[in-house]
Design an enzyme around this catalytic site. Structure first.
Site, mmCIF file in Angstrom:
data_model
loop_
_atom_site.group_PDB
_atom_site.id
_atom_site.type_symbol
_atom_site.label_atom_id
_atom_site.label_comp_id
_atom_site.label_asym_id
_atom_site.label_seq_id
_atom_site.Cartn_x
_atom_site.Cartn_y
_atom_site.Cartn_z
ATOM 1 N N SER A 1 -1.616 10.140 -10.378
ATOM 2 C CA SER A 1 -0.459 10.225 -10.118
ATOM 3 C C SER A 1 -0.013 11.862 -10.523
ATOM 4 O O SER A 1 -0.657 12.616 -9.668
ATOM 5 C CB SER A 1 0.463 9.568 -11.179
ATOM 6 N N ASP B 1 1.437 1.360 -2.894
ATOM 7 C CA ASP B 1 1.913 2.145 -3.904
ATOM 8 C C ASP B 1 3.240 2.263 -3.702
ATOM 9 O O ASP B 1 3.868 3.005 -2.796
ATOM 10 C CB ASP B 1 1.212 3.472 -3.955
ATOM 11 N N HIS C 1 -0.092 1.392 -7.366
ATOM 12 C CA HIS C 1 -0.305 2.852 -7.877
ATOM 13 C C HIS C 1 -1.191 2.927 -9.215
ATOM 14 O O HIS C 1 -2.049 3.795 -8.936
ATOM 15 C CB HIS C 1 1.136 3.317 -8.481
#
Length: 420
Positions: free
Chosen positions: A235, A328, A362
């Site tokens: 991330s 995601d 994600h």
């Protein structure tokens, strides 16, 4: 007599176990249940239905689940399909050194959720230990200079390949991946950069000199290979890792899990230079049917700022491994990775590998970790939707973990080939 066997009863969380039942009536249908209590007393549960064969046996390595939390032949399905009893809880191990997660496996008669009639009576149960650290791995608290984190060293004299481990928008220190990497032979520094101890409580800028200090700290250690180190990041951490690869010659292998390839939200600062970000496009923020926030739309790039804030990754001498979950909901990571690889190709570079997983979300974690579909974030007023489909996400985690280790060994250990 009915017997439930699980082998081994104690193992690392990234290791599979073999679950087998004997002594059933031929073709009997039974329920297997798993449960886990985390360090905050949150409960996680999973279950699946199986039919015994003609000699009264069920072997999860070969037999298909008929229903429940998954269908099909999935030997570790009871683990990666665990769901929180309370919505929006992420399973995270904080104390990786001193205790395992304990998973209870129960064998029950066929149970029905219909009509509130609990017909499940446990025939037999076992408790498994799932560790995040192997015997002999040491943890060293790091509070040297500006650095804050934890260094995990494998058992033995070394030297070992060195890796910096970064996470993102939740702040704080996450150690579970570093401890597992050390268990697999890597010296791994779980590095905090905000929201931890005396570090800034809010993220306002990315000071690359902090990460340069961390890189030099690793390379000075007598048990760590030089001349380069790796970075694994998820991330927002992946954005930082990409910037590190561009600016720091020490970084020679970079693993980017579902992150942006431009500078977003906060400027990057390095040796007197400020690299301006693209403002988040908040107008493209969305919520799903359950009211969970989906951030992936805010990474839309608008105007000239987009090209100015794209990281000049063609300047990096090291190698990249892009890991993308195509479902995601937090970052438009597939678009970001495609843009980066196209840019590298345009500049005559072939120093990259892209792993793109259909149905993965994600939070791609080490294998057999339960899918976290949504969870709370201390900085956001409502839970975040991370995305992912349970079976596809589990497969992505298992495959990518092997590829991560192969990539790091290939580019950080002298004379190691891609077959290792």
């Amino acid at each position: 007599m009915v017997q439930l066997t699980v082998t081994p009863l104690s193992a690392l969380v990234d290791e599979p176990v073999h679950i087998r039942i004997t002594g059933l009536t031929p073709f009997q249908i039974v329920t297997l249940q798993a449960s886990l209590k985390d360090e905050k007393e949150n409960m996680f549960y999973s279950h699946a239905y199986y039919r015994a064969n003609k000699v009264g046996e069920v072997d999860l390595e070969h037999d298909s689940a008929l229903g429940g939390d998954y269908v099909g032949v999935h030997p570790m399905g009871l683990f990666w399909s665990l769901k929180p009893e309370k919505l929006s809880i992420r399973l995270l191990k904080r104390d990786v050194m001193n205790s395992p997660f304990q998973v209870q496996i129960k064998l029950c008669d066929l149970m029905s959720p219909l009509g509130n009639q609990a017909t499940s009576i446990s025939k037999v149960s076992l408790t498994l230990e799932r560790w995040y650290v192997a015997p002999g791995v040491t943890r060293i608290q790091v509070e040297e200079g500006h650095l804050r984190g934890a260094l995990f060293l494998p058992s033995g004299e070394g030297p070992f390949p060195g890796v910096i481990d970064l996470f993102g928008g939740s702040g704080g220190l996450f150690e579970h991946r570093s401890s597992l990497l050390a268990s697999r032979g890597f010296a791994s520094l779980a590095l905090a950069y905000w929201g931890y101890k005396d570090l800034p409580s809010q993220l306002q800028k990315i000071d690359l000199e902090y990460f340069e200090e961390a890189s030099n700290f690793l390379l000075r250690h007598p048990k760590i290979f030089g001349p380069g180190i790796g970075v694994i990041a998820t991330s927002k951490g992946a954005e930082i890792a990409l910037s590190m690869a561009v600016h720091l010659k020490q970084v020679t292998a970079t693993i980017l899990i579902n992150g942006p390839t431009s500078i977003y939200g906060f400027p990057h600062v390095y040796r007197g230079h400020t690299y301006q970000p693209i403002p988040y496009s908040i107008q493209f923020l969305s919520t799903n049917a359950l009211g969970f926030i989906e951030f992936h739309g805010i990474y839309k790039e608008i105007g000239v700022e987009a090209s100015q804030s794209f990281l000049p990754i063609e300047k990096a001498d090291g190698h990249f491994l892009f890991i993308v979950g195509e479902d995601d909901k937090n970052t438009n990571s597939k678009e970001q990775a495609n843009k980066a690889t196209e840019w590298l190709k345009r500049h005559g570079k072939n120093n990259w590998t892209l792993l793109s997983y259909s149905g993965a979300g994600h939070l791609i974690e080490p294998p057999y970790s339960p899918l976290c579909w949504a969870s709370k974030n201390p900085n956001v007023y409502t839970p975040l939707h991370w995305g992912g489909e349970v079976i596809a996400h589990a497969a992505a985690q298992e495959h990518s973990w092997k590829e991560i280790q192969k990539f790091l060994r290939k580019h950080l250990i002298p004379m190691v080939t891609s077959q290792l």
